[in-house]
Write an enzyme that holds these catalytic residues in place. Structure first.
Site, short mmCIF file in Angstrom:
data_model
loop_
_atom_site.label_atom_id
_atom_site.label_comp_id
_atom_site.label_asym_id
_atom_site.label_seq_id
_atom_site.Cartn_x
_atom_site.Cartn_y
_atom_site.Cartn_z
N GLN A 83 -60.79 62.09 2.78
CA GLN A 83 -60.03 61.95 4.02
C GLN A 83 -58.55 61.84 3.69
OE1 GLN A 83 -60.96 58.61 6.58
NE2 GLN A 83 -59.08 58.90 7.77
N CYS A 89 -61.35 59.62 10.30
CA CYS A 89 -62.58 59.12 9.67
C CYS A 89 -63.82 59.46 10.48
CB CYS A 89 -62.50 57.62 9.41
SG CYS A 89 -62.17 56.63 10.88
N HIS A 163 -63.10 51.75 11.06
CA HIS A 163 -63.27 52.88 10.14
C HIS A 163 -64.72 53.36 10.18
CE1 HIS A 163 -62.54 55.43 6.69
NE2 HIS A 163 -63.52 54.85 6.02
N ASP A 178 -67.79 57.86 2.34
CA ASP A 178 -66.54 57.34 2.88
C ASP A 178 -65.42 58.18 2.27
OD1 ASP A 178 -64.20 55.98 3.45
OD2 ASP A 178 -64.97 54.00 2.93
#
Length: 224
Positions: A83, A89, A163, A178
């Site tokens: 990201q 996100c 997030h 992530d």
């Protein structure tokens, strides 16, 4: 070059479902709310579950107590994208949930996600991030979905604390994806049949790091 920012997504099944269906996922695939981590509430979630998305607050307590270890070895099998766009996100988590289940989800080839996967399948996670930065198609679909929430969408300039991350089964393990991390995070052994229950164990650990914070939202990608 100025940092690129998108409008944050809301953790709302209606928003997420519009997004994935606009990308080309069939209507039988949907996100549903997971209302709690007790066995009775988990049993209410339709099966099969192929991915779980968590929206959680990035507090100092959370950031100071990481859970699990990065496993770059699984990158040969798992699709992972970094990201680099602020507030993206939600899209990163959706891409992780969909791309790692492309063997189960029959995407409409006339919609855009098939082209996105084909264009990025051999890229590194960093190059995929660069591709997404320049991809107006994904950016426009994100923007349309971000405006669909039940509350007014924040400005792209707002600093948002929540997030999104995704959890999937891959190669006998439960992985957290992530885009801020260097690779997938392995949490435990798992199977496709126990993905939801195994993820629930990890989510309890997430919540235990900051027990007074109630700003968690959980959705599951299921076949209805």
């Amino acid at each position: 070059m100025a940092e690129q920012r998108w409008v944050p997504l809301e953790s709302n099944p209606d928003v997420l479902n519009k997004y994935i269906h606009d990308l080309g996922a069939p209507s039988k695939w949907q996100f549903v709310d997971v209302f709690g981590l007790d066995d009775d509430l988990l049993a209410m979630v339709p099966q099969p579950v192929v991915a779980i998305m968590l929206l959680y607050p990035l507090t100092e307590k959370v950031e100071g107590s990481p859970i699990g270890d990065v496993d770059t070895g699984v990158l040969e099998k798992a699709y992972f994208i970094r990201q680099t766009i602020r507030n993206a996100c939600g899209t990163i988590a959706l891409v992780h949930a969909l791309a790692n289940n492309k063997d189960k989800i029959e995407f409409d080839d006339s919609k855009y996600f098939t082209k996105f996967l084909e264009s990025t399948k051999t890229m590194s996670p960093e190059d995929r991030a660069g591709f997404l930065e320049k991809d107006s198609n994904m950016g426009n679909i994100h923007e349309e979905s971000a405006q669909e929430g039940q509350t007014q969408a924040p400005s792209r300039e707002d600093e948002v604390n929540p997030h999104f991350v995704a959890f999937i089964h891959q190669d006998g393990g439960l992985y957290e994806l992530d885009g801020r991390k260097d690779g997938p995070i392995r949490h435990s052994d798992s199977t496709p049949e126990t993905l939801l229950q195994d993820t629930a164990k990890v989510l309890r650990k997430f919540m235990d790091r900051d027990p007074e914070n109630i700003n968690f939202a959980i959705t599951a990608l299921v076949q209805n």
